[in-house]
Design an enzyme around this catalytic site. Structure first.
Site, PDB file in Angstrom:
ATOM      1  N   GLU A 436       0.843  -1.194   0.000  1.00 28.23           N
ATOM      2  CA  GLU A 436       0.000   0.000   0.000  1.00 28.23           C
ATOM      3  C   GLU A 436       0.882   1.248   0.000  1.00 28.23           C
ATOM      4  O   GLU A 436       2.003   1.230   0.494  1.00 28.23           O
ATOM      5  CB  GLU A 436      -0.905   0.021   1.237  1.00 28.23           C
ATOM      6  CG  GLU A 436      -2.010  -1.009   1.187  1.00 28.23           C
ATOM      7  CD  GLU A 436      -2.964  -0.901   2.357  1.00 28.23           C
ATOM      8  OE1 GLU A 436      -3.984  -1.601   2.339  1.00 28.23           O
ATOM      9  OE2 GLU A 436      -2.694  -0.129   3.294  1.00 28.23           O
ATOM     10  N   SER A 462      -4.136   2.355   0.492  1.00 31.44           N
ATOM     11  CA  SER A 462      -4.910   2.194   1.711  1.00 31.44           C
ATOM     12  C   SER A 462      -6.311   2.726   1.476  1.00 31.44           C
ATOM     13  O   SER A 462      -6.541   3.564   0.606  1.00 31.44           O
ATOM     14  CB  SER A 462      -4.243   2.970   2.852  1.00 31.44           C
ATOM     15  OG  SER A 462      -5.137   3.167   3.918  1.00 31.44           O
TER      16      SER A 462
END
Length: 556
Positions: A436, A462
């Site tokens: 992420e 995210s």
């Protein structure tokens, strides 16, 4: 496992655990726990497990708790440790399958918290196909700073503000101390809460129980209710294969796009579909998003947290709105024994709540996902939209082979308004592990560039990421996808209306570049090497393993 003369040795082992003959004639229920002591998201799950077990015993079952791994995305973000996050989804699924299958549990309750534990648990339960349900540990309470609710998103964005000279370090310290006040998963409509809603709309979790915040006194009672419920699910013989269907997947996607949920929802639902042998493609997410209005005002782009959503009426209230709009398959079953429609009609709305809009007054007429293709993403990429982004952006590419190089450029104030940040070799195979990028994306927002630049990556985002950001670009750089051919200064265009991510370079020039491209070295040992060797494209959910006889996930 236990019946017959030849099973005497197995019974002997169970007697050593304190069981008696009568116990071995009762249903044996596995409690698949993702408890771990190194993060707030899952730290309280052992306590919840005790309440689940107490209720199972009271209902005539014999519970056995077992554990699997969990990785904190928030703690590992921006480090090599984040490579383990998506890999952990596969390990969780494998371990639940192996333990559940080895012990022949009659039924299983899965306890989940941080992001990858949710899809990993569902994938494992699909493989076992015994009566099952999943309980999400719940959201963390919001922190308070200067009279406002804050979450870990504010910490990440404050880092960018400090690096840009827009905030003193003392204020960052105050924010980081206030943002996470106790147990529970990240508080906005980030990946964990997005996927917790998915559990409800898939029908494999009791609607609303996961939405009870982690430290709410009712959470222990919710765990107890799940212990009672699993015995009823077992009595009915209800298996995941009888719940999970194409309609259930569409309901789950609808819940994600209606709440502006995490782009990780695409990755995980593709993986769940593959495990269940159900056809699902990236285009389905775009189609459903285009017909589903955005109904909630949730962080990262909105005002409210998951706790506010629960207080307003929770996922049942959202289901009520979506049913009213004709956007759900209302006859889809759930583990409760009720259909989605029955649950939606019984939802109770808190008077005066502002989190979930009336059906006829959405925040915007379409949902939170757009799937782009174009010559930079032939297999597709995912953009999360809130309605605040530009619909078109063209600028010079700033190319970084890895997240660390990009973060260093942001910290050195080398990214300028108009740029297109390209972060590559972070895909499922190239990372490996598809990290992420919240550290980078939040830092750009904190630096005041959130609306001035665009970013694309073959890695992930995210759920707290916001701005014009394209993730899951496929094929990834490590397999020679077009993102590997981008050079510093090339013009790159985001065209949301045309649904294209374009590299404004002639095809002949790209062909020349491709002849000179060399694949990066791959890891040669350990879990990451095994994952890199087996993993599929992000457009297929970044799953691993062999699926003999399973319906393929269509990617075109």
């Amino acid at each position: 496992m236990l019946d017959g003369t030849e099973r005497a040795a197995a019974r002997s082992y169970f007697y050593a655990l304190g069981l008696h003959d009568a116990d071995l004639k009762r249903p044996i229920i596995g409690i698949a726990n993702t408890w771990i002591e190194s993060m707030p998201c899952n730290v309280h799950l052992r306590v919840l497990a005790e309440h689940v077990k107490q209720s199972i015993r009271a209902a005539g079952g014999v519970p056995f708790e077992f554990n699997t791994i969990a990785i904190s995305d928030g703690i590992t973000m921006g480090t090599a440790g984040m490579k383990a996050s998506l890999v952990s989804r596969e390990v969780i699924a494998d371990s639940v399958e192996l333990v559940g299958g080895a012990y022949h549990f009659d039924a299983i309750v899965g306890l989940v918290g941080c992001d990858k534990t949710i899809p990993g648990m569902v994938m494992g339960l699909i493989r076992l196909d015994v009566p099952s349900l999943v309980l999400y540990g719940g959201s963390i309470m919001p922190g308070r700073y200067k009279g406002k609710d804050i979450t870990v998103q504010d910490v990440f964005e404050a880092v960018g503000s400090v690096e840009a000279g827009r905030m003193p370090r003392e204020e960052l310290a105050a924010i980081e101390h206030a943002a996470c006040p106790g147990a529970g998963a990240c508080g906005g409509q980030y990946t964990a809460n997005t996927m917790a809603g998915v559990l409800d709309f898939l029908g494999i979790a009791p609607f609303g129980e996961g939405g009870v915040p982690a430290t709410d006194p009712d959470k222990l009672a919710a765990a107890g209710r799940c212990g009672t419920l699993i015995m009823d699910v077992l009595k009915r013989g209800l298996r995941p294969s009888q719940i999970l269907s194409r309609e259930a997947l569409e309901n789950a996607i609808t819940s994600v796009v209606a709440t502006g949920g995490s782009t990780n929802g695409v990755l995980h639902l593709l993986a769940i579909a593959r495990e269940a042998g159900l056809e699902l493609e990236m285009e389905d997410f775009h189609r459903i998003s285009q017909r589903t209005p955005l109904l909630t005002d949730l962080k990262p782009s909105g005002r409210f947290t998951a706790v506010d959503m629960h207080t307003a009426g929770g996922t049942a209230l959202l289901a009520q709105r979506l049913l009213e709009l004709g956007k759900l398959h209302g006859d889809a079953p759930t583990v409760t024994g009720k259909t989605i429609a029955e649950i939606a009609r019984a939802a109770k709305e808190t008077p005066g709540q502002e989190v979930v809009r009336p059906a006829g007054q959405p925040f915007r007429p379409t949902g939170g996902y757009e799937i782009l293709r174009g010559n930079l993403a032939p297999e597709g990429c995912v953009v999360k939209v809130s309605g605040k982004e530009k619909r078109f952006h063209q600028g010079p590419a700033r190319v970084f082979d890895g997240e660390e190089a990009a973060m260093a450029a942001v910290a050195a104030n080398q990214i300028k308004a108009g740029d297109v940040v390209v972060i590559r070799y972070e895909g499922p195979k190239g990372g490996p592990g598809m990290r992420e990028m919240l550290g980078v994306t939040a830092a750009l927002v904190g630096a005041g560039l959130g609306h001035e630049i665009a970013l694309l990556t073959d890695g992930r985002f995210s759920g707290a990421t916001r701005g014009l950001m394209a993730g899951h670009v496929a094929p990834e750089a490590a397999v020679g996808g077009p993102i590997a051919l981008v050079r510093e200064g090339d013009q790159v265009s985001f065209d949301l209306d045309a649904r294209e991510l374009r590299l404004e370079v002639a095809a002949a020039e790209l062909d020349q570049r491709r002849t000179r491209w060399m694949p990066p070295p791959a890891p040669t040992h350990g879990a990451l090497a095994k994952y890199a060797a087996l993993v599929r494209s992000a457009s297929q959910g970044a799953t691993t393993g062999v699926h003999v006889g399973a319906a393929p996930v269509v990617v075109s």
